[in-house]
Design a protein around this motif. Structure first.
Motif, PDB file in Angstrom:
ATOM      1  N   UNK A 204       0.832  -1.207   0.000  1.00 16.60           N
ATOM      2  CA  UNK A 204       0.000   0.000   0.000  1.00 16.60           C
ATOM      3  C   UNK A 204       0.865   1.254   0.000  1.00 16.60           C
ATOM      4  N   UNK A 205       1.959   1.208  -0.761  1.00 19.16           N
ATOM      5  CA  UNK A 205       2.911   2.318  -0.731  1.00 19.16           C
ATOM      6  C   UNK A 205       2.325   3.611  -1.271  1.00 19.16           C
ATOM      7  N   UNK A 206       1.347   3.517  -2.171  1.00 21.25           N
ATOM      8  CA  UNK A 206       0.805   4.739  -2.757  1.00 21.25           C
ATOM      9  C   UNK A 206       0.008   5.548  -1.742  1.00 21.25           C
ATOM     10  N   UNK A 207      -0.537   4.880  -0.726  1.00 25.98           N
ATOM     11  CA  UNK A 207      -1.268   5.585   0.320  1.00 25.98           C
ATOM     12  C   UNK A 207      -0.264   6.081   1.353  1.00 25.98           C
ATOM     13  N   UNK A 208       0.113   7.339   1.191  1.00 24.69           N
ATOM     14  CA  UNK A 208       1.244   7.877   1.956  1.00 24.69           C
ATOM     15  C   UNK A 208       0.900   7.984   3.440  1.00 24.69           C
ATOM     16  N   UNK A 209       1.681   7.371   4.279  1.00 26.11           N
ATOM     17  CA  UNK A 209       1.547   7.489   5.724  1.00 26.11           C
ATOM     18  C   UNK A 209       2.905   7.228   6.338  1.00 26.11           C
ATOM     19  N   UNK A 210       3.273   8.036   7.328  1.00 22.68           N
ATOM     20  CA  UNK A 210       4.632   7.999   7.855  1.00 22.68           C
ATOM     21  C   UNK A 210       4.996   6.650   8.465  1.00 22.68           C
ATOM     22  N   UNK A 211       4.020   6.004   9.115  1.00 26.20           N
ATOM     23  CA  UNK A 211       4.355   4.774   9.828  1.00 26.20           C
ATOM     24  C   UNK A 211       4.602   3.597   8.890  1.00 26.20           C
ATOM     25  N   UNK A 212       4.132   3.649   7.656  1.00 22.28           N
ATOM     26  CA  UNK A 212       4.279   2.511   6.753  1.00 22.28           C
ATOM     27  C   UNK A 212       5.732   2.216   6.427  1.00 22.28           C
ATOM     28  N   UNK A 213       6.507   3.265   6.218  1.00 22.65           N
ATOM     29  CA  UNK A 213       7.915   3.046   5.889  1.00 22.65           C
ATOM     30  C   UNK A 213       8.651   2.411   7.053  1.00 22.65           C
ATOM     31  N   UNK A 214       8.228   2.712   8.277  1.00 28.56           N
ATOM     32  CA  UNK A 214       8.868   2.100   9.434  1.00 28.56           C
ATOM     33  C   UNK A 214       8.518   0.614   9.539  1.00 28.56           C
ATOM     34  N   UNK A 215       7.298   0.252   9.169  1.00 26.08           N
ATOM     35  CA  UNK A 215       6.931  -1.166   9.182  1.00 26.08           C
ATOM     36  C   UNK A 215       7.782  -1.949   8.193  1.00 26.08           C
ATOM     37  N   UNK A 216       7.979  -1.386   6.997  1.00 32.18           N
ATOM     38  CA  UNK A 216       8.842  -2.046   6.011  1.00 32.18           C
ATOM     39  C   UNK A 216      10.264  -2.173   6.515  1.00 32.18           C
ATOM     40  N   UNK A 217      10.777  -1.131   7.168  1.00 33.36           N
ATOM     41  CA  UNK A 217      12.129  -1.175   7.717  1.00 33.36           C
ATOM     42  C   UNK A 217      12.266  -2.172   8.845  1.00 33.36           C
ATOM     43  N   UNK A 218      11.214  -2.304   9.661  1.00 34.31           N
ATOM     44  CA  UNK A 218      11.242  -3.278  10.753  1.00 34.31           C
ATOM     45  C   UNK A 218      11.294  -4.702  10.203  1.00 34.31           C
ATOM     46  N   UNK A 219      10.536  -4.954   9.134  1.00 35.54           N
ATOM     47  CA  UNK A 219      10.594  -6.276   8.499  1.00 35.54           C
ATOM     48  C   UNK A 219      11.987  -6.542   7.942  1.00 35.54           C
ATOM     49  N   UNK A 220      12.583  -5.545   7.299  1.00 40.43           N
ATOM     50  CA  UNK A 220      13.936  -5.701   6.768  1.00 40.43           C
ATOM     51  C   UNK A 220      14.935  -6.003   7.880  1.00 40.43           C
ATOM     52  N   UNK A 221      14.808  -5.299   9.012  1.00 36.38           N
ATOM     53  CA  UNK A 221      15.720  -5.528  10.136  1.00 36.38           C
ATOM     54  C   UNK A 221      15.581  -6.948  10.674  1.00 36.38           C
ATOM     55  N   UNK A 222      14.341  -7.424  10.790  1.00 30.70           N
ATOM     56  CA  UNK A 222      14.125  -8.790  11.285  1.00 30.70           C
ATOM     57  C   UNK A 222      14.694  -9.820  10.314  1.00 30.70           C
ATOM     58  N   UNK A 223      14.473  -9.612   9.017  1.00 30.63           N
ATOM     59  CA  UNK A 223      14.997 -10.546   8.024  1.00 30.63           C
ATOM     60  C   UNK A 223      16.520 -10.587   8.047  1.00 30.63           C
ATOM     61  N   UNK A 224      17.138  -9.407   8.105  1.00 28.85           N
ATOM     62  CA  UNK A 224      18.603  -9.356   8.123  1.00 28.85           C
ATOM     63  C   UNK A 224      19.159 -10.093   9.328  1.00 28.85           C
ATOM     64  N   UNK A 225      18.530  -9.901  10.491  1.00 28.48           N
ATOM     65  CA  UNK A 225      19.000 -10.570  11.705  1.00 28.48           C
ATOM     66  C   UNK A 225      18.884 -12.088  11.573  1.00 28.48           C
ATOM     67  N   UNK A 226      17.771 -12.556  11.055  1.00 30.44           N
ATOM     68  CA  UNK A 226      17.561 -14.006  10.977  1.00 30.44           C
ATOM     69  C   UNK A 226      18.445 -14.651   9.913  1.00 30.44           C
ATOM     70  N   UNK A 227      18.681 -13.949   8.819  1.00 26.47           N
ATOM     71  CA  UNK A 227      19.558 -14.509   7.790  1.00 26.47           C
ATOM     72  C   UNK A 227      20.992 -14.610   8.308  1.00 26.47           C
ATOM     73  N   UNK A 228      21.420 -13.632   9.113  1.00 23.59           N
ATOM     74  CA  UNK A 228      22.752 -13.700   9.717  1.00 23.59           C
ATOM     75  C   UNK A 228      22.829 -14.874  10.695  1.00 23.59           C
ATOM     76  N   UNK A 229      21.750 -15.124  11.425  1.00 23.93           N
ATOM     77  CA  UNK A 229      21.718 -16.240  12.373  1.00 23.93           C
ATOM     78  C   UNK A 229      21.942 -17.573  11.669  1.00 23.93           C
TER      79      UNK A 229
END
Length: 415
Positions: free
Chosen positions: A61-86
């Motif tokens: 839902x990137x076209x519906x601009x809202x500040x918190x959405x980008x943080x949710x995407x970043x949080x998912x990226x952070x979790x994925x990066x951590x687990x792939x390193x594990x």
């Protein structure tokens, strides 16, 4: 590596990351009470599912601009990066176990080592979780702080054909503002203050003013108009400025896309920038000249090639002995620019350093280097130079780690 294989590799890494992440947490609490084990594993899976759900929802839902959405995407990226390193230490442990089992099966039993194996598993699980915390914490920091932690990089370049009047001339480059990613005016206001403190002679902006839509920059026009320069500020378009990533069939069709691009061009003028569309300009000092060439976006690897370097080059003053090219995508340098030996310096952006990597004086690494030969910093071939600016803004991941937002100041010296 074929591009068609990349999604399968990514999917395999995600599955492995989830499996080994779960195994690491389960091993960590295996000696706890049953109630603690159940609670810990339940919390682990609830958080995992929630983060996956919010991240996928935000990205879809990137076209519906809202500040918190980008943080949710970043949080998912952070979790994925951590687990792939594990995955790395625990997969190595499993491979070691398999090899040890195979050796024992061939040579016969030599006594139990179960206690030692369990101890090793506990140690490796704890170590894997600690190592996995590094990218997780880094990516969270990148969203909180790194995305607007502006840095000034200074580069001195020497040219034998630089006119004497331009010895000591200061250029300033910004790139990839992606104004649609900012949630307030304050970060760019700080950036403009820092830009003006450099007191550059000539300022360039090398593309990607917006993420897609012309209106994204309009609340920042007054801020960007505050960049001071005694000479015209020259700008070019980047790949995102053409809004090729929007499904225009749902938003008015080709006419709407054309109108959006026209509005972006008008916004460059409202800011006070002189947009170069396969054009050239001349800067003169004491009767001596340098030429500034600016092309529309021209990229390899599937990007639309709008730019016409031959047109911009033909428009350059033939009496100017020194030429600077503004071209958003650094792949243009290898593909076309080397055919014009009188272009001394090319300024690009586009890659962002992928907004993530290791950027130390003795070590520079980012995943983007596997897609681009020139991706951050200064490159030289013969007498020609290319500089790839890491960008001032961000897109996708709402932050930066390692490759911080960059303002580049060049001092030109006569060799």
């Amino acid at each position: 590596m074929s591009r068609s294989v990349i999604p399968f590799i990514f999917f395999a890494l995600v599955i492995a990351g989830e499996w080994y992440g779960f195994q690491a947490v389960r091993t960590l609490v295996q000696n706890s009470s049953p109630a603690t084990r159940r609670l810990t594993l339940a919390v682990y899976w609830v958080l995992t599912v929630v983060i996956w759900g919010l991240g996928i929802w935000a990205m879809s839902n990137r076209r519906q601009h809202a500040s918190f959405k980008s943080y949710f995407g970043g949080l998912l990226l952070a979790m994925l990066a951590a687990k792939i390193v594990i995955v790395i230490p625990l997969l190595l442990e499993d491979l070691t176990r398999v090899a040890r089992w195979a050796v024992q099966a061939l040579s016969g039993p030599k006594g139990s080592s179960e206690g030692r194996a369990i101890s090793r598993s506990e140690f490796l699980s704890k170590a894997a979780l600690v190592v996995g915390a590094v990218p997780f914490v880094s990516l969270i920091w990148g969203m909180v702080k790194g995305g607007t932690d502006y840095t000034v990089k200074r580069v001195t370049l020497r040219f034998p054909n630089l006119p004497a009047s331009f010895d000591g001339f200061k250029l300033l480059q910004i790139s990839d503002l992606h104004t649609g990613s900012f949630q307030s005016k304050e970060p760019l206001q700080r950036a403009v203050t820092l830009i003006n403190q450099q007191q550059a002679d000539l300022v360039f902006m090398t593309g990607d003013l917006v993420n897609n839509y012309a209106h994204e920059v309009e609340e920042h026009i007054d801020t960007l108009a505050g960049i001071k320069s005694s000479l015209p500020i020259y700008s070019i378009l980047g790949n995102h400025d053409y809004a090729d990533y929007v499904n225009w069939a749902e938003e008015g069709g080709a006419e709407a896309k054309t109108a959006n691009l026209a509005r972006i061009k008008q916004n460059h003028a409202k800011i006070g920038w002189e947009l170069l569309l396969d054009e050239a300009r001349t800067v003169e000092r004491n009767g001596e000249k340098i030429a500034i060439l600016g092309v529309q976006n021209w990229g390899a690897r599937g990007f639309t090639q709008y730019g016409k370097l031959d047109k911009a080059h033909a428009a350059a003053d033939p009496t100017a002995p020194f030429k600077i090219l503004l071209s958003h995508d650094p792949s243009h340098w290898d593909e076309q620019v080397h055919g014009y030996e009188d272009i001394d310096l090319t300024l690009s952006g586009h890659t962002h350093g992928m907004q993530f990597g290791v950027n130390l004086p003795f070590l520079k690494w980012s995943p983007v280097q596997y897609a681009y030969k020139q991706w951050a910093g200064l490159y030289q071939r013969g007498r020609q130079y290319l500089y790839v600016n890491a960008g001032l803004g961000f897109i996708g991941y709402h932050g930066r780690v390692g490759f911080l937002p960059e303002i580049t100041v060049f001092e030109l010296r006569r060799a």
